[in-house]
Design an enzyme around this catalytic site. Sequence first.
Site, mmCIF file in Angstrom:
data_model
loop_
_atom_site.group_PDB
_atom_site.id
_atom_site.type_symbol
_atom_site.label_atom_id
_atom_site.label_comp_id
_atom_site.label_asym_id
_atom_site.label_seq_id
_atom_site.Cartn_x
_atom_site.Cartn_y
_atom_site.Cartn_z
ATOM 1 N N ASP A 1 0.758 8.724 1.501
ATOM 2 C CA ASP A 1 1.209 10.097 1.209
ATOM 3 C C ASP A 1 2.514 10.204 0.412
ATOM 4 O OD1 ASP A 1 -0.598 10.032 3.278
ATOM 5 O OD2 ASP A 1 0.636 11.128 4.693
ATOM 6 N N LEU B 1 0.822 -1.210 0.000
ATOM 7 C CA LEU B 1 0.000 0.000 0.000
ATOM 8 C C LEU B 1 0.854 1.258 0.000
ATOM 9 C CD1 LEU B 1 -3.175 0.798 1.976
ATOM 10 C CD2 LEU B 1 -1.166 2.223 2.419
#
Length: 488
Positions: free
Chosen positions: A47, A44
């Site tokens: 930011d 995953l």
Amino acid sequence: MTRYFEPKYRTILDAEDGELEALKAQSAQDEWKPSFHIHPQYGLLNDPNGLAWFKGKYHVFYQWYPYGAYHGMKHWAHVSSKDLAHFDRHDTAITPVEDYESHGAYSGASLQVGDELYLYYTGNVKYGAEARDAHQCLAIMNENGEIRKYEHNPLIKSVPKGYTGHVRDPKVFEKNGQYYMLLGAQRDDQTGAIIVYRSPDALNWTFLGELTVDIDLAGYMWECPDYFEVDGKDFLIFSPQGIEPEGENYHNVFNTIYAAGTLSIEGLSFRVDEYHELDKGFDFYAPQSFDADGKRLLYGWAGVGEVEFPTDKNKWAHCLTLPRELVRKGNRLLQRPAEALELLKGSSVAEGELSSGSAGIDLAGFKAWRAKLKIEQATDLQLEMFVSENEKFTITYDRAAKKVITDRSGMVHVTEPQYGATREVTLTENLFNLDIIVDHSIAEIFINDGEAAFTCRVFPLTEDKQLKVTSDMDIYYEIHEMNRGIDE
Ligand code: FRU
């Protein structure tokens, strides 16, 4: 003290033999992996971090959890590029192995100091499912791209009085010969804020206090502060959690705001002239900006919160937005796809003029394309993408209301339906152009030279697909393929 442990707090160094290779192989064959948006090989991404133009290269780092499509032990992954279009992957930049970062190397920004790039980040430490502390840390990249952790980490131990363990995401900048660090924070009363530290040398930091930002939108936590100037105007970006929808704004679980105003850093205030939601789409959060050659560029996380995606089964999730150039227009920021994206221009797919009526453009087999539309005269407009018997994604322009509406309710895979499947924006002038960039599972839609941007994750079916345009006035369109910009 024994460390709080859950299986998701494992670093890549703990991988079993063949485990990472298997994750990579499984993710690589997913039909929705982008080909020019920065995305994880597996695991995953969230930011963007540490963005920099440093020693002749663009450096982009991002939050990364290797072992699946959920939030776990966060590392910093690293890619770089000479041209902002073609990226190379590098070894993991920050692996959280120290006690001061025992539950992840969280987000932060970078600053060039001398010949080195300082990568500021937050060491996240958990004591239980909820209890946590945060330390501000530093890793240093030299000219050869070698990264080491600063030997006197953490730079800032724990959090100041009056705040919970949710203090993170350092943004560091230099002003008047001093260095300043902004941090996203949560007050003890569970409201969001930005706090400020100062340093004479970018290493030793003193707490100054809280930044007063006169915006009436507290929420329970402000994440990822960013500060910069464009054309002599100060801008502050932050990602508040826990704010309510308001008209056309803030319809995602978490949202991002930019404010134009005046920063008085020693006076600890940001006087706000105007503020707006940064991106009007469904999937956008935690952006960061940086300066490259006098241009202000921004990347966002094309995602938000904890979402279930059809790619989860193949053990990867999310990507970054494309790099956007920020241009000031009064108190507004225009967001334009960086010019460098022209370097990825592939062969032409269709080009033509439509003088009222409908045109159907065959895009079967194209998964990465860009469509530019010029609208000569004010018109109602409807654009349907990924059209097959089973689905479509609609963009409508309502001339009377000057409104653009994006609607993904017609897609088979609609993510986060609880937050609604349409988003809209009212423009300040009539629609005159549209720039749509599609990459497998993401569509970024730019309106009127960047007045509005919509970031939308989409998971189209593998079927014959059309792009359908309906208008009652002349429009001109040009569609081309986009080439690969990042390897698997
Ligand atoms: C924003 C965020 C940051 C934090 C990071 C952890 O999406 O929650 O505040 O540093 O993600 O991955």
